[in-house]
Scaffold this active site. Structure first.
Site, PDB file in Angstrom:
ATOM      1  N   ASN A   6       0.852  -1.189   0.000  1.00 43.00           N
ATOM      2  CA  ASN A   6       0.000   0.000   0.000  1.00 43.00           C
ATOM      3  C   ASN A   6       0.889   1.240   0.000  1.00 43.00           C
ATOM      4  OD1 ASN A   6      -1.936   1.963   0.332  1.00 43.00           O
ATOM      5  ND2 ASN A   6      -2.417   1.441   2.453  1.00 43.00           N
ATOM      6  N   LYS A  51      -0.029   4.233  -0.315  1.00 41.43           N
ATOM      7  CA  LYS A  51      -0.743   5.378   0.259  1.00 41.43           C
ATOM      8  C   LYS A  51      -0.593   6.580  -0.677  1.00 41.43           C
ATOM      9  CE  LYS A  51      -0.203   3.389   4.830  1.00 41.43           C
ATOM     10  NZ  LYS A  51      -0.023   3.611   6.270  1.00 41.43           N
ATOM     11  N   HIS A 111      -9.443   0.413   5.081  1.00 48.62           N
ATOM     12  CA  HIS A 111      -8.181   0.739   5.741  1.00 48.62           C
ATOM     13  C   HIS A 111      -8.439   1.727   6.871  1.00 48.62           C
ATOM     14  CE1 HIS A 111      -4.102   2.250   6.398  1.00 48.62           C
ATOM     15  NE2 HIS A 111      -3.689   1.140   5.807  1.00 48.62           N
ATOM     16  N   GLU A 142      -7.014   4.294   7.855  1.00 49.06           N
ATOM     17  CA  GLU A 142      -6.921   5.718   7.514  1.00 49.06           C
ATOM     18  C   GLU A 142      -8.195   6.209   6.828  1.00 49.06           C
ATOM     19  OE1 GLU A 142      -3.281   5.607   5.354  1.00 49.06           O
ATOM     20  OE2 GLU A 142      -2.115   5.224   7.165  1.00 49.06           O
ATOM     21  N   GLU A 161      -4.947  -5.145  10.776  1.00 50.89           N
ATOM     22  CA  GLU A 161      -3.965  -4.080  11.005  1.00 50.89           C
ATOM     23  C   GLU A 161      -4.308  -3.350  12.308  1.00 50.89           C
ATOM     24  OE1 GLU A 161      -2.140  -2.396   7.078  1.00 50.89           O
ATOM     25  OE2 GLU A 161      -4.239  -1.844   7.162  1.00 50.89           O
ATOM     26  N   GLY A 177       2.519   2.552  10.991  1.00 48.35           N
ATOM     27  CA  GLY A 177       3.387   3.712  10.826  1.00 48.35           C
ATOM     28  C   GLY A 177       4.010   4.225  12.104  1.00 48.35           C
ATOM     29  N   SER A 208       3.637  -1.707  10.520  1.00 48.31           N
ATOM     30  CA  SER A 208       5.091  -1.568  10.675  1.00 48.31           C
ATOM     31  C   SER A 208       5.839  -2.864  10.352  1.00 48.31           C
ATOM     32  CB  SER A 208       5.432  -1.090  12.088  1.00 48.31           C
ATOM     33  OG  SER A 208       4.864   0.185  12.341  1.00 48.31           O
TER      34      SER A 208
END
Length: 399
Positions: free
Chosen positions: A35, A37, A122, A124, A192, A198, A238
């Site tokens: 991904n 992003k 996701h 985000e 996730e 991150g 991560s």
């Protein structure tokens, strides 16, 4: 500390399938998603795809790989990786069909553009753009209608992990979409934990396995054991080349959804870490009389019957007659390997292959084969001269 936020184990939610379910289950092919992003330029995409292409031989047909670049680059990336096993997918898809929805790209439009995969749910999208469970369900419904495969992301926030609600959150997010899924072969689940995305923090292999096993158990109870056994569940958060090996060895972790690390050439190391290990097996030894034309990987014990002779016109190629109680065969062997072939001694031959020389069988001992003295218990007492398979002429026939 990360270990301080691990909730108590909940044995009731840890999946423990029966032996019969494992015996009926086909191996799940590992899956790795990248991904990107909202990162990257055309030049960086070219550089990264070149690096990924060069390393693809190591995982071709062994690991399924999907890159999700920014939308304007999907076509470019598809072209750049077209000769590799890598596919390009989207990071997002509309919850609606086509129409007056400015800025949206429908599932049917992805399909029309040759795009086979998209991410949905996701964290985000959920936390920064307000996508609720109902919206993720609508997006999956649209993808199922047109046959787009989905990487469906679920996972808990830090405060939810600290409150021991990991399973509750994952169950809620899964429950929202079950009714929209008809074809589970087009769905991959990506767990996730939001607190690990991150941040540099990563769930321990034990924490990740516990969550994955619980997710598989949820799917088993809500859908079926067959679906639970077959669906691939990825870990994301991560992931790096350094920590992925400890994670992928867990039984319910089938690959990764990778963020920042997928923007580096070392992303290939994460992919190759997912290549299944082929279990070693003991070689099967046959008798001389069982050797067939065009056979490869021939393993046998044989007694040296006649001394090695040099092949005319060759610097170091030797021929030597060996056999057992089923017959004789002529070995073709280079000088350095012929040194162990003493008349009357039994040798152990591995990975020889049949070469046809003017229609006659020769058992070739090339650089991939080995020949060495046999152990005492492997010695052959007598050799039959009644059948010399290297003395039988063959010809090529059409089927």
């Amino acid at each position: 500390r990360l270990e301080d936020i691990r909730p108590a184990l909940r044995p009731a939610l840890v999946w423990a399938p029966s032996i019969s379910s494992f015996s009926q289950m086909a191996p799940r092919k590992p899956f790795v998603g990248g991904n990107w992003k909202s990162n990257g330029t055309v030049e960086s995409a070219k550089t990264l795809c070149a690096a990924l292409n060069s390393g693809s031989a190591a995982y071709r047909n062994k690991v399924e790989v999907v890159l999700c670049p920014i939308a304007p680059q999907i076509g470019l990336v598809s072209r750049l990786v077209r000769k590799s096993p890598i596919k390009a997918g989207a990071q997002n898809v509309s919850a609606t069909a086509e129409g007056a929805f400015t800025g949206e790209i429908s599932a049917a439009q992805l399909k029309d553009s040759g795009i086979q995969w998209t991410c949905i749910g996701h964290s985000e999208r959920r936390t920064k753009f307000g996508e609720i469970d109902k919206v993720t369900a609508e997006k999956i419904e649209q993808c199922q209608k047109v046959g787009i495969s989905v990487i469906f992301c679920i996972g808990e926030l830090l405060e939810e992990r600290e409150a021991g609600k990991t399973d509750e959150v994952n169950k809620r997010q899964l429950d929202a979409v079950y009714s929209q899924i008809n074809d589970w072969k087009k769905v991959v689940i990506a767990y996730e934990p939001v607190w690990a995305i991150g941040t540099g923090k990563v769930a321990t292999p034990e924490q990740a396995q516990e969550a994955h096993a619980a997710i598989r158990k949820m799917i088993q109870e809500a859908v079926s054991e067959e679906v639970a056994n077959g669906v691939r569940i990825l870990y994301g958060g991560s992931v790096t080349p350094e920590n992925c090996k400890d994670l992928i060895c867990k039984p319910d972790i089938d690959g990764f959804l990778v963020g920042g690390a997928s923007l580096k050439p070392s992303f290939t190391d994460i992919i190759t870490a997912c290549v299944p290990v082929v279990p070693l097996k003991k070689p099967k030894f046959i008798k001389v009389g069982d050797i067939e034309p065009a056979a490869r990987g021939v393993n046998l014990y044989a007694k040296v019957h006649k001394a090695a002779t040099k092949v005319e016109g060759s610097d170091d190629l030797m021929e030597v007659s060996v056999g057992d109680d089923t017959g004789l065969v002529t070995l073709s062997v280079r000088g350095d390997k012929a040194s162990v072939l003493e008349v009357g001694k039994t040798v152990r031959i591995q990975n020889g292959h049949v070469a046809m020389i003017k229609g006659f069988i020769r058992l070739s001992i090339d650089k991939w084969a080995t020949v060495k003295p046999a152990e005492k218990e492997e010695e052959i007492a007598s050799v039959s001269e009644a059948k010399d398979i290297s003395g039988v002429e063959y010809e090529l026939t059409k089927n």
